[in-house]
Design a protein around this motif. Structure first.
Motif, PDB file in Angstrom:
ATOM      1  N   PHE A  38     -26.218 -34.712  21.160  1.00 38.54           N
ATOM      2  CA  PHE A  38     -27.339 -33.828  21.509  1.00 38.54           C
ATOM      3  C   PHE A  38     -28.688 -34.571  21.373  1.00 38.54           C
ATOM      4  CE2 PHE A  38     -30.160 -30.803  18.993  1.00 38.54           C
ATOM      5  CZ  PHE A  38     -30.900 -30.417  20.097  1.00 38.54           C
ATOM      6  N   VAL A  39     -29.041 -34.982  20.178  1.00 32.39           N
ATOM      7  CA  VAL A  39     -30.331 -35.651  19.978  1.00 32.39           C
ATOM      8  C   VAL A  39     -30.331 -37.024  20.647  1.00 32.39           C
ATOM      9  CG1 VAL A  39     -31.925 -36.603  18.266  1.00 32.39           C
ATOM     10  CG2 VAL A  39     -30.748 -34.459  17.782  1.00 32.39           C
ATOM     11  N   ASP A  58     -21.016 -44.745  21.278  1.00 33.26           N
ATOM     12  CA  ASP A  58     -20.546 -43.431  20.835  1.00 33.26           C
ATOM     13  C   ASP A  58     -19.020 -43.390  20.878  1.00 33.26           C
ATOM     14  OD1 ASP A  58     -20.173 -40.427  20.769  1.00 33.26           O
ATOM     15  OD2 ASP A  58     -22.356 -40.510  20.905  1.00 33.26           O
ATOM     16  N   ASN A  59     -18.418 -42.673  19.920  1.00 29.29           N
ATOM     17  CA  ASN A  59     -16.952 -42.505  19.985  1.00 29.29           C
ATOM     18  C   ASN A  59     -16.568 -41.143  20.579  1.00 29.29           C
ATOM     19  OD1 ASN A  59     -17.529 -40.718  17.966  1.00 29.29           O
ATOM     20  ND2 ASN A  59     -16.005 -41.484  16.513  1.00 29.29           N
ATOM     21  N   LEU A  61     -16.846 -38.198  19.501  1.00 26.62           N
ATOM     22  CA  LEU A  61     -16.254 -37.227  18.575  1.00 26.62           C
ATOM     23  C   LEU A  61     -16.881 -35.853  18.801  1.00 26.62           C
ATOM     24  CD1 LEU A  61     -14.403 -36.960  16.006  1.00 26.62           C
ATOM     25  CD2 LEU A  61     -16.465 -37.297  14.652  1.00 26.62           C
ATOM     26  N   THR A  62     -18.194 -35.792  18.807  1.00 24.88           N
ATOM     27  CA  THR A  62     -18.874 -34.518  19.085  1.00 24.88           C
ATOM     28  C   THR A  62     -19.817 -34.635  20.281  1.00 24.88           C
ATOM     29  OG1 THR A  62     -20.561 -35.100  17.458  1.00 24.88           O
ATOM     30  CG2 THR A  62     -18.790 -33.702  16.689  1.00 24.88           C
ATOM     31  N   GLY A  63     -19.972 -35.834  20.822  1.00 26.81           N
ATOM     32  CA  GLY A  63     -20.848 -36.038  21.986  1.00 26.81           C
ATOM     33  C   GLY A  63     -20.041 -36.041  23.281  1.00 26.81           C
ATOM     34  N   ASP A  83     -16.462 -46.863  17.981  1.00 27.12           N
ATOM     35  CA  ASP A  83     -16.516 -46.154  16.697  1.00 27.12           C
ATOM     36  C   ASP A  83     -17.301 -47.029  15.727  1.00 27.12           C
ATOM     37  OD1 ASP A  83     -16.041 -45.097  14.166  1.00 27.12           O
ATOM     38  OD2 ASP A  83     -14.138 -44.235  14.833  1.00 27.12           O
ATOM     39  N   ILE A  84     -18.386 -46.478  15.214  1.00 27.43           N
ATOM     40  CA  ILE A  84     -19.336 -47.250  14.420  1.00 27.43           C
ATOM     41  C   ILE A  84     -18.765 -47.658  13.057  1.00 27.43           C
ATOM     42  CG2 ILE A  84     -20.696 -45.505  13.130  1.00 27.43           C
ATOM     43  CD1 ILE A  84     -21.996 -48.005  15.693  1.00 27.43           C
ATOM     44  N   LEU A  98     -27.892 -42.873  14.943  1.00 26.22           N
ATOM     45  CA  LEU A  98     -27.731 -41.413  14.933  1.00 26.22           C
ATOM     46  C   LEU A  98     -26.269 -40.978  14.834  1.00 26.22           C
ATOM     47  CD1 LEU A  98     -30.696 -41.638  15.899  1.00 26.22           C
ATOM     48  CD2 LEU A  98     -30.230 -39.869  17.565  1.00 26.22           C
ATOM     49  N   TYR A 170     -21.272 -34.755   4.084  1.00 26.47           N
ATOM     50  CA  TYR A 170     -22.445 -34.995   4.925  1.00 26.47           C
ATOM     51  C   TYR A 170     -23.664 -35.318   4.058  1.00 26.47           C
ATOM     52  CZ  TYR A 170     -25.892 -34.064   8.648  1.00 26.47           C
ATOM     53  OH  TYR A 170     -26.913 -34.159   9.562  1.00 26.47           O
ATOM     54  N   LYS A 174     -25.246 -39.008   3.780  1.00 27.56           N
ATOM     55  CA  LYS A 174     -26.602 -39.336   4.222  1.00 27.56           C
ATOM     56  C   LYS A 174     -27.436 -39.903   3.064  1.00 27.56           C
ATOM     57  CE  LYS A 174     -26.598 -37.935   8.620  1.00 27.56           C
ATOM     58  NZ  LYS A 174     -26.862 -38.826   9.749  1.00 27.56           N
ATOM     59  N   THR A 200     -32.781 -28.827  14.281  1.00 24.69           N
ATOM     60  CA  THR A 200     -33.305 -29.101  15.618  1.00 24.69           C
ATOM     61  C   THR A 200     -32.421 -28.420  16.653  1.00 24.69           C
ATOM     62  OG1 THR A 200     -34.016 -31.230  14.770  1.00 24.69           O
ATOM     63  CG2 THR A 200     -33.960 -31.008  17.168  1.00 24.69           C
ATOM     64  N   ARG A 211     -23.489 -24.417  15.170  1.00 20.42           N
ATOM     65  CA  ARG A 211     -24.714 -24.193  14.412  1.00 20.42           C
ATOM     66  C   ARG A 211     -25.364 -22.894  14.878  1.00 20.42           C
ATOM     67  NH1 ARG A 211     -27.124 -30.281  14.458  1.00 20.42           N
ATOM     68  NH2 ARG A 211     -25.800 -30.424  16.296  1.00 20.42           N
TER      69      ARG A 211
HETATM   70  P1  NAD Z   1     -24.206 -34.530  17.689  1.00 22.35           P
HETATM   71  O1  NAD Z   1     -22.931 -34.196  17.027  1.00 22.35           O
HETATM   72  O2  NAD Z   1     -24.541 -33.871  18.976  1.00 22.35           O
HETATM   73  O3  NAD Z   1     -24.347 -36.099  17.917  1.00 22.35           O
HETATM   74  C1  NAD Z   1     -23.752 -37.057  17.089  1.00 22.35           C
HETATM   75  C2  NAD Z   1     -23.173 -38.143  17.979  1.00 22.35           C
HETATM   76  O4  NAD Z   1     -22.571 -39.166  17.155  1.00 22.35           O
HETATM   77  C3  NAD Z   1     -22.063 -37.620  18.896  1.00 22.35           C
HETATM   78  O5  NAD Z   1     -22.262 -38.085  20.202  1.00 22.35           O
HETATM   79  C4  NAD Z   1     -20.784 -38.190  18.275  1.00 22.35           C
HETATM   80  O6  NAD Z   1     -19.758 -38.365  19.222  1.00 22.35           O
HETATM   81  C5  NAD Z   1     -21.308 -39.491  17.678  1.00 22.35           C
HETATM   82  N1  NAD Z   1     -20.464 -40.015  16.591  1.00 22.35           N
HETATM   83  C6  NAD Z   1     -19.999 -39.339  15.511  1.00 22.35           C
HETATM   84  N2  NAD Z   1     -19.275 -40.169  14.731  1.00 22.35           N
HETATM   85  C7  NAD Z   1     -19.285 -41.387  15.327  1.00 22.35           C
HETATM   86  C8  NAD Z   1     -18.704 -42.643  15.032  1.00 22.35           C
HETATM   87  N3  NAD Z   1     -17.943 -42.825  13.943  1.00 22.35           N
HETATM   88  N4  NAD Z   1     -18.916 -43.681  15.878  1.00 22.35           N
HETATM   89  C9  NAD Z   1     -19.662 -43.513  17.001  1.00 22.35           C
HETATM   90  N5  NAD Z   1     -20.232 -42.343  17.343  1.00 22.35           N
HETATM   91  C10 NAD Z   1     -20.044 -41.292  16.506  1.00 22.35           C
HETATM   92  O7  NAD Z   1     -25.346 -34.252  16.607  1.00 22.35           O
HETATM   93  P2  NAD Z   1     -26.924 -34.326  16.727  1.00 22.35           P
HETATM   94  O8  NAD Z   1     -27.453 -33.002  16.396  1.00 22.35           O
HETATM   95  O9  NAD Z   1     -27.322 -34.983  17.982  1.00 22.35           O
HETATM   96  O10 NAD Z   1     -27.278 -35.297  15.500  1.00 22.35           O
HETATM   97  C11 NAD Z   1     -27.664 -36.638  15.675  1.00 22.35           C
HETATM   98  C12 NAD Z   1     -28.066 -37.241  14.343  1.00 22.35           C
HETATM   99  O11 NAD Z   1     -29.188 -36.554  13.814  1.00 22.35           O
HETATM  100  C13 NAD Z   1     -26.973 -37.174  13.283  1.00 22.35           C
HETATM  101  O12 NAD Z   1     -26.974 -38.367  12.534  1.00 22.35           O
HETATM  102  C14 NAD Z   1     -27.397 -36.014  12.418  1.00 22.35           C
HETATM  103  O13 NAD Z   1     -26.913 -36.168  11.100  1.00 22.35           O
HETATM  104  C15 NAD Z   1     -28.905 -36.110  12.500  1.00 22.35           C
HETATM  105  N6  NAD Z   1     -29.512 -34.790  12.253  1.00 22.35           N
HETATM  106  C16 NAD Z   1     -29.487 -33.821  13.213  1.00 22.35           C
HETATM  107  C17 NAD Z   1     -30.038 -32.583  12.938  1.00 22.35           C
HETATM  108  C18 NAD Z   1     -30.042 -31.468  13.955  1.00 22.35           C
HETATM  109  O14 NAD Z   1     -30.464 -30.374  13.637  1.00 22.35           O
HETATM  110  N7  NAD Z   1     -29.619 -31.701  15.165  1.00 22.35           N
HETATM  111  C19 NAD Z   1     -30.615 -32.330  11.688  1.00 22.35           C
HETATM  112  C20 NAD Z   1     -30.602 -33.342  10.738  1.00 22.35           C
HETATM  113  C21 NAD Z   1     -30.060 -34.573  11.035  1.00 22.35           C
END
Ligand code: NAD
Ligand code: UDP
Ligand code: UDP
Length: 343
Positions: A38-39, A58-59, A61-63, A83-84, A98, A170, A174, A200, A211
């Protein structure tokens, strides 16, 4: 086959958005881990439009690939399925780290993977930054403050986290990511930036994200019950995604290396938030109270004095306007889903 051909021909030729031309000296090679999330995908858009070379790792997982598919094939863009938790060898100038599931139901699904991603994954990115001399920005979170006893939360507050609760994978993941960043900064001279991101929302949140923003909007759009966990007196402060992207880009280019809160300080109870979404969407949803979730932080609101002072940053998009855009997005997504079910 004709149907498939029709879909393919729709995608060729590609109409890329216009990107700024940057000469070689100003153009950076930038790695965005979690770039299909997302972000991450909104950040990729910003960096691409500014004319940089962007690698999204990106892996999935949630993207989703769909979040960045409009850049696939562009000469400045590369999407790497990686996968990071495994090492990554690239030559880059900047890293936005991220990668990590962010939604509580997602990160609780596989706590071990969440921990590995935030610890080993972060070590890998700091190791990469050290080897190539890149600056690295770590996406930390307001969750490092846990269920805070100080309100609003300033960066000097150390937090109140249950180290063995359901959110610990989590929150503690972090916190270690931050500890690692400063260890690499002091010991190895790595240039680190730490963004403590508060809640966000915006388009491209996953439909099953779980969420509160996506849940409430989808429930309201489908006339389902809007589900409040607990009595709804807990508070959150929501920022629109473009404000976050502005903040991350400013932080990366700043000289400030201490943690910095990036969030919108306008605070609402979850009950108020449910009513606001119901009113914006219309419809006949009932607002219902379900059981409270364990260790749910009761109050959350950032103190953003540091961001104002050092980044000259503050949020610009009101909750109301951000929600309208997001409701419009989810409404279209629902129509698409219904349409593809008919196909
Ligand atoms: P999201 O789940 O949409 O994005 C996370 C991305 O990371 C996904 O594309 C997922 O596939 C990828 N990912 C997860 N594990 C991985 C791995 N092992 N290797 C490679 N890729 C991997 O979440 P988001 O809301 O976009 O969050 C992005 C970042 O911002 C995260 O680190 C999150 O902790 C941080 N964050 C977000 C929020 C929010 O409200 N959105 C708030 C605080 C912190
Ligand atoms: N690493 C990486 N890419 C690089 C350099 C390092 O993924 O370009 C990883 C590697 O797996 C290593 C980790 O980052 O284990 C930490 O690197 P560091 O140099 O601190 O550790 P070392 O290699 O000495 O164990
Ligand atoms: N929440 C809720 N109903 C939902 C989803 C979440 O009442 O369907 C509440 C949740 O208990 C928390 C707040 O909304 O108090 C924000 O939850 P979210 O999962 O969005 O993010 P968090 O800030 O807890 O990481």
């Amino acid at each position: 086959l004709r149907k498939i051909e029709g879909k393919i021909s729709l995608r060729i030729p590609k109409n890329y958005p216009t990107v700024k031309f940057l000469n070689y000296k100003n153009r950076k090679r930038i790695l965005v881990t979690g770039g299909a999330g997302f972000v991450g995908s909104h950040l990729v858009d910003r960096l691409m439009l500014e004319g940089h070379e962007v690698i999204a790792a990106d892996n999935f997982l949630t993207g989703r690939k769909r979040n960045v598919e409009h850049w696939v094939g562009h000469e400045n863009f590369e999407l790497v399925h990686h996968d990071i938790v495994r090492p990554l060898y690239l030559e880059v100038d900047e890293i936005y780290h991220l990668a990590s599931p962010a939604s509580p139901p997602h990160y609780m699904l596989n706590p071990v993977k969440t921990l590995k991603t935030n610890t080993i994954g972060t070590i890998n990115m700091l190791g990469l930054a050290k080897r190539v001399g890149a600056r690295v920005l770590i996406a930390s979170t307001s969750e490092v403050y846990g269920d805070p006893t100080e309100h609003p939360q300033s960066e000097t507050y150390w937090g109140h986290v249950n180290p063995i609760g359901p959110r610990a994978c989590y929150d503690e993941g972090k916190r270690v990511a931050e500890t690692l960043s400063y260890a690499y900064m002091h010991q190895e001279g790595v240039e680190v930036r730490v963004a403590r991101i508060f809640n966000t929302f915006g388009p491209r949140m996953h439909m099953n994200d779980g969420r509160v923003v996506s849940n409430f909007i989808l429930q309201a759009l489908q006339n389902d019950s809007i589900t409040i966990y607990g009595n709804g007196n807990q508070t959150r402060s929501f920022q629109y995604v473009s404000d976050l992207v502005d903040g991350l880009v400013s932080l990366m280019s700043s000289n400030y290396s201490q943690p910095i809160n990036i969030g919108n300080p306008v605070e609402h109870t979850i009950k108020e938030f449910a009513i606001m979404i119901k009113n914006l969407v219309g419809g006949v949803s009932k607002i219902v109270e379900l059981a409270a979730v364990e260790d749910d932080p009761q109050r959350r609101k950032p103190n953003i004095d540091r961001a104002k002072k050092y980044l000259n940053w503050q949020p610009k998009v009101s909750l109301n306007n951000g929600l309208k855009i997001t409701i419009n997005y989810f409404s279209k997504e629902l129509k698409k889903t219904k349409h593809s079910q008919k196909d």
